[in-house]
Design a protein around this motif. Structure first.
Motif, PDB file in Angstrom:
ATOM      1  N   VAL A 139       0.868  -1.178   0.000  1.00 41.89           N
ATOM      2  CA  VAL A 139       0.000   0.000   0.000  1.00 41.89           C
ATOM      3  C   VAL A 139       0.905   1.228   0.000  1.00 41.89           C
ATOM      4  O   VAL A 139       1.804   1.335   0.840  1.00 41.89           O
ATOM      5  N   THR A 140       0.691   2.142  -0.945  1.00 40.42           N
ATOM      6  CA  THR A 140       1.493   3.357  -1.021  1.00 40.42           C
ATOM      7  C   THR A 140       0.577   4.570  -0.995  1.00 40.42           C
ATOM      8  O   THR A 140      -0.407   4.624  -1.742  1.00 40.42           O
ATOM      9  N   VAL A 141       0.902   5.509  -0.125  1.00 40.15           N
ATOM     10  CA  VAL A 141       0.184   6.783  -0.082  1.00 40.15           C
ATOM     11  C   VAL A 141       1.196   7.906  -0.224  1.00 40.15           C
ATOM     12  O   VAL A 141       2.370   7.750   0.110  1.00 40.15           O
ATOM     13  N   ARG A 142       0.728   9.022  -0.739  1.00 40.41           N
ATOM     14  CA  ARG A 142       1.581  10.204  -0.875  1.00 40.41           C
ATOM     15  C   ARG A 142       0.892  11.377  -0.194  1.00 40.41           C
ATOM     16  O   ARG A 142      -0.316  11.577  -0.353  1.00 40.41           O
ATOM     17  N   LEU A 143       1.714  12.120   0.557  1.00 41.62           N
ATOM     18  CA  LEU A 143       1.219  13.266   1.315  1.00 41.62           C
ATOM     19  C   LEU A 143       2.062  14.492   1.011  1.00 41.62           C
ATOM     20  O   LEU A 143       3.283  14.391   0.875  1.00 41.62           O
ATOM     21  N   SER A 144       1.433  15.630   0.957  1.00 45.17           N
ATOM     22  CA  SER A 144       2.157  16.882   0.822  1.00 45.17           C
ATOM     23  C   SER A 144       2.839  17.210   2.142  1.00 45.17           C
ATOM     24  O   SER A 144       2.256  17.024   3.211  1.00 45.17           O
ATOM     25  N   LEU A 145       4.078  17.689   2.081  1.00 42.42           N
ATOM     26  CA  LEU A 145       4.780  18.099   3.295  1.00 42.42           C
ATOM     27  C   LEU A 145       4.582  19.581   3.596  1.00 42.42           C
ATOM     28  O   LEU A 145       5.109  20.084   4.577  1.00 42.42           O
ATOM     29  N   HIS A 146       3.822  20.255   2.754  1.00 39.40           N
ATOM     30  CA  HIS A 146       3.586  21.685   2.934  1.00 39.40           C
ATOM     31  C   HIS A 146       2.091  21.949   3.034  1.00 39.40           C
ATOM     32  O   HIS A 146       1.290  21.265   2.397  1.00 39.40           O
TER      33      HIS A 146
END
Length: 162
Positions: A142-149
């Protein structure tokens, strides 16, 4: 099996490019593993800030820990055996990949205001920019991507992909 963790910084050349940072940890998913996974994410983002000079919002750090906590909880409940946690960031986006041995793919439960519990995947879907599930020869990834800003509208996931 205790937590085994590694972090590395990768510079891919190019003027002004700060490269990427990667980290990996393995967990046996016994008592305390979820807290250790959250701590690994927190330490990874702290290290990214200090070694790379990247600005990571407090919101992004909290959301990343929440996402890892929810994914690790699903592993504890539904997947036998160990799991791997991979983190990668370019300073703008954090990619979180959780590998486990469970064959069943996660699915968000239908909306039910009377349901108690089983809201973890719904929460993850609300705060991530992207969500992918891949079957593996043993288990799933499972891969998720999140903004760091933080985005200008203060949405929890920055600009969503959907």
């Amino acid at each position: 099996m205790k937590q085994q963790a590694t972090c590395e910084s990768v510079n891919r050349g190019g003027r002004g490019e700060t490269g990427t940072m990667r980290g990996s940890a393995a967990y046996d998913m016994t008592s305390g593993a979820i807290a250790r996974a959250r701590g690994f994410v927190r330490d990874f983002l702290t290290e990214a800030g200090s070694s790379k000079g990247w600005s990571v919002s407090e919101r992004a750090a909290d959301v990343a820990q929440l996402v890892v906590s929810e994914l690790a909880t699903n592993v504890c409940k539904y997947a036998p055996g160990p799991c791997l946690l991979d983190l990668e960031s370019d300073g703008a986006v954090l990619s979180i990949t959780m590998w486990d041995s469970g064959p069943v793919l996660p699915a968000a439960s239908p909306s039910d205001p009377t349901r108690i519990g089983r809201h973890g995947l719904e929460l993850v879907l609300m705060v991530c920019q992207s969500f992918e599930i891949h079957r593996e020869p043993v288990g799933k990834r499972v891969t998720v991507r999140l903004s760091l800003h933080d985005s200008t509208d203060h949405s929890p996931s920055g600009h969503t992909a959907w």
